[in-house]
Design an enzyme around this catalytic site. Structure first.
Site, PDB file in Angstrom:
ATOM      1  N   GLU A   1       0.846  -1.190   0.000  1.00  2.73           N
ATOM      2  CA  GLU A   1       0.000   0.000   0.000  1.00  2.73           C
ATOM      3  C   GLU A   1       0.880   1.239   0.000  1.00  2.73           C
ATOM      4  O   GLU A   1       1.943   1.239   0.637  1.00  2.73           O
ATOM      5  CB  GLU A   1      -0.915  -0.011   1.231  1.00  2.73           C
ATOM      6  CG  GLU A   1      -1.854  -1.214   1.223  1.00  2.73           C
ATOM      7  CD  GLU A   1      -2.805  -1.276   2.409  1.00  2.73           C
ATOM      8  OE1 GLU A   1      -2.701  -0.432   3.321  1.00  2.73           O
ATOM      9  OE2 GLU A   1      -3.663  -2.186   2.422  1.00  2.73           O
TER      10      GLU A   1
ATOM     11  N   HIS B   1      -7.867   1.145   1.992  1.00  3.40           N
ATOM     12  CA  HIS B   1      -7.750   0.682   3.391  1.00  3.40           C
ATOM     13  C   HIS B   1      -8.526   1.612   4.343  1.00  3.40           C
ATOM     14  O   HIS B   1      -7.967   2.138   5.308  1.00  3.40           O
ATOM     15  CB  HIS B   1      -6.276   0.600   3.816  1.00  3.40           C
ATOM     16  CG  HIS B   1      -6.057  -0.355   4.946  1.00  3.40           C
ATOM     17  ND1 HIS B   1      -4.914  -1.099   5.077  1.00  3.40           N
ATOM     18  CD2 HIS B   1      -6.838  -0.691   6.011  1.00  3.40           C
ATOM     19  CE1 HIS B   1      -4.993  -1.849   6.166  1.00  3.40           C
ATOM     20  NE2 HIS B   1      -6.158  -1.621   6.757  1.00  3.40           N
TER      21      HIS B   1
END
Ligand SMILES: NC(=O)c1ccc[n+]([C@@H]2O[C@H](COP(=O)([O-])OP(=O)(O)OC[C@H]3O[C@@H](n4cnc5c(N)ncnc54)[C@H](O)[C@@H]3O)[C@@H](O)[C@H]2O)c1
Length: 402
Positions: free
Chosen positions: A259, A282
Site C-alpha cells: 500500500e 484501506h
C-alpha cells in the site's frame, strides 16, 4: 503535574480525558522522527501516537522515565514492544474501536456488488443510460460465507442475517455461532456453499497467500468476493483472472499486499479497471466515529493504568484488571523468576504493614505484582523494593477515598 504528548492528530477527546485526569497535554498534528521524538519526550510520562511514529528501542532507552504509550489505532508494529516491556513501559491500543465501521462497509459493498452499482454509476457518469436487471440481485436469501469469525466476522454475521442473508462461517478456532449462522468444518465446505465470500481473518504469518486460484475455483460461478482483512492474504493475480473469466462476478478489496505509504503516492494494482470491482484505500475502519472511539478508549486505558496500575488489554505487559485503591498501592514489574513475591511480602512484613490485597500476573519473562497495604508506604520500603535484583519498575499509586 504529569505530562502527555499526543502526536499525529489524535481525536481531541483524548486530550480532554487526559486533561481531566490531571495531565498537562501537548498535541501535535504530525509524526516525529527518531531524533525529534527523543527530544520531545524529555519529561513526558505518557506518549500517544498513531501508525506513523516509530517508537524504536533507541527512543525507549533514551527516555526511561516514560510510563506508557497509547497506540491510537489497531496495529502496534510501529512500537518496539519487547524493549518497551523490558523497560516497564505499558503499551495499549484500540482493538475493537473500528469493528463496526468495517462491518458497515462490508455490508454496503455486498449490496453494491450484488446490484452492480459501481458499474451502473460509472456508466451513468460517462453519459450511458444502461437500465437493466441483468446480473442484479437482492441479497435477501443469498448465502454469505464469512472466513474468520472474530470481532468483525461475528458482528457482520448478525447484521447480514438482519438483511435476510443466510450466514455460514469458518474459523480455525471453535466459535459460538450467533443467531442462525452455521459453522463449516472446512474452508472448502464454506466456499462450495456460499454465493458471497468475505475474509475477516487476522494477520498471522500462516495466512499469507491463503486465498488463491484453488479457492476462487471452488466458489460457485458468478459469486462475489470481499477482502477487508489483510492484503497479503489474497493472490490478486488469481482474483484478476477469475474476474476476467466471469467466474467471480464482482469483488471488493480494501487491503493490498503493498500500500502507498503517503497520501497521494501512486497506487498500482492488477485489480485496477476491472468490471464490478470496488477498490478502496484501506478505509474499512476509517470513520469519524471510529477515530473518536479510539481516542476515548486508549486515553481511558492510559488514565486507568497510571491511576490504578490496571494493565487490562495491554499488548505487552502481564495483564491484571484493577479498580482504584482506598489504601496504599504499589506495583512491581519484575523479572519472572521464583521467589520474588515472597521477598516482596517479607519486606512488607518487616515494615509492620498488612497486605490488604495482592494480585500477580505473568507474561513471558515478566511478572507484575500489585499490592495494596494498610498504611502509608515508607520510603525505605520503596527503596528496598526498587533495588531488588529482579525489579524492572516500581510504581506507586495515590489512594482514593472510599
Ligand atoms: N480494512 C480495515 O480498515 C480494517 C480495520 C480493522 C481490522 N482489519 C482487519 O480485519 C481482520 C479481522 O479483524 P478482527 O478484529 O475481527 O480480528 P479477530 O482477531 O477478532 O478475528 C480474526 C479471526 O480470524 C480467525 N482466523 C485466523 N486465521 C484464519 C484462517 N486461516 N481461517 C479461518 N479463520 C481464521 C481467528 O481465529 C479469529 O477468530 C484483521 O486482519 C484486521 O487487521 C481491517
Amino acid at each position: 503535574m504529569p505530562r502527555a504528548l499526543l502526536l499525529e492528530n489524535i481525536d481531541p477527546v483524548a486530550a480532554e480525558l487526559l486533561g481531566a485526569a490531571g495531565y498537562e497535554v501537548e498535541s501535535l498534528r504530525g509524526a516525529l522522527d527518531e531524533a525529534d521524538l527523543t527530544a520531545a519526550l524529555d519529561g513526558v510520562d505518557v506518549l500517544g501516537i498513531r501508525s506513523k511514529t516509530q517508537v524504536t528501542a533507541e527512543v525507549l532507552r533514551a527516555r526511561p522515565g516514560l510510563a506508557a504509550i497509547g497506540a491510537f489505532c489497531i496495529g502496534t508494529n510501529q512500537i518496539d514492544l519487547a524493549t518497551a516491556a523490558a523497560g516497564g513501559v505499558a503499551v495499549f491500543n484500540a482493538p475493537y474501536s473500528n469493528t463496526r465501521s468495517v462491518v458497515e462497509m462490508a455490508l454496503a459493498e455486498i449490496i453494491c456488488l450484488a446490484r452492480r452499482l459501481v458499474d451502473r454509476d460509472r456508466a451513468l457518469h460517462a453519459g450511458s443510460w444502461d437500465k437493466s436487471a441483468a446480473g442484479s440481485h437482492e441479497v435477501r436469501g443469498r448465502t454469505l460465507g464469512i472466513v474468520g469469525y472474530g470481532n468483525i466476522g461475528s458482528q457482520l454475521s448478525v447484521l447480514a442475517e438482519a438483511l435476510g442473508m443466510r450466514v455460514l462461517f469458518h474459523d480455525l478456532e471453535e466459535k459460538l455461532a450467533l443467531g442462525n449462522a452455521q459453522p463449516c468444518d472446512s474452508l472448502e465446505e464454506l466456499l462450495e456453499r456460499s454465493e458471497t465470500v468475505t475474509l475477516h481473518v487476522d494477520g498471522r504469518a500462516g495466512n499469507a497467500g491463503m486465498f488463491g486460484a484453488e479457492q476462487f475455483s471452488r466458489m460457485p460461478r458468478r459469486s462475489l468476493f470481499l477482502n477487508l482483512s489483510r492484503g497479503f492474504v489474497v493472490d490478486h493475480e488469481a482474483l484478476r483472472a477469475h474476474v476476467l473469466s466471469g467466474h467471480i462476478a464482482g469483488a471488493a478489496v480494501d487491503v493490498f499486499p503493498e500500500e502507498p505509504r503517503e497520501q497521494g503516492d501512486p497506487f498500482t494494482s492488477v485489480l485496477r479497471g476491472l468490471p464490478n470491482v470496488i477498490l478502496t484505500p484501506h478505509i474499512g475502519g476509517s470513520t469519524q466515529e471510529a477515530q473518536h472511539d479510539i481516542g476515548r478508549f486508549v486515553a481511558g486505558k492510559l488514565v486507568d493504568y497510571t491511576a490504578t496500575g490496571t494493565t487490562n488489554l495491554s499488548v505487552n505487559l502481564p495483564t491484571v484488571a484493577l479498580h482504584g485503591s482506598s489504601v496504599a498501592r504499589f506495583a512491581l514489574l519484575h523479572r519472572n523468576v521464583p521467589g520474588v513475591l515472597a521477598r516482596v511480602d517479607a519486606l512488607i512484613g518487616e515494615h509492620g504493614l498488612n497486605v490488604d490485597g495482592q494480585v500477580l500476573a505473568t507474561r513471558g519473562e515478566l511478572g507484575y505484582a500489585v499490592t495494596d497495604v494498610s498504611g502509608p508506604l515508607p520510603a525505605d520500603l520503596l527503596a528496598a523494593l526498587e533495588t531488588l535484583p529482579e525489579a524492572v519498575r516500581l510504581t506507586t499509586f495515590a489512594r482514593r477515598e472510599r
